[in-house]
Design a protein around this motif. Structure first.
Motif: not given
Length: 65
Positions: A2-13, A42-55
């Motif tokens: 398992m790997r994790t991705v995080q994004i910052e939002t106005p409401f937190g991480t 894996d860097a590309t997969n991480n990028f894709v996962a982050r984009n899914v999360l942002q969506g």
């Protein structure tokens, strides 16, 4: 593994997890799950996962309007 991705939002991480299943990566956030085509890198997969999360986060913010 398992790997994790995080994004910052106005409401937190916001954090999602992803892992590889064959030729796909599976991204999970809460009760949501999405499968995307995996890359050898894996860097590309991480990028894709982050984009899914942002969506997902963008959809949630639009629903709150």
């Amino acid at each position: 593994m398992m790997r994790t991705v995080q994004i910052e939002t106005p409401f937190g991480t916001v954090t999602a997890t992803w892992h590889r299943e064959g030729r796909m990566i599976v991204v999970r956030y809460g009760e949501r799950e999405k499968r995307e085509r995996a890359s050898e890198d894996d860097a590309t997969n991480n990028f894709v996962a982050r984009n899914v999360l942002q969506g997902w986060v963008a959809d949630d913010l639009m629903d709150d309007r």
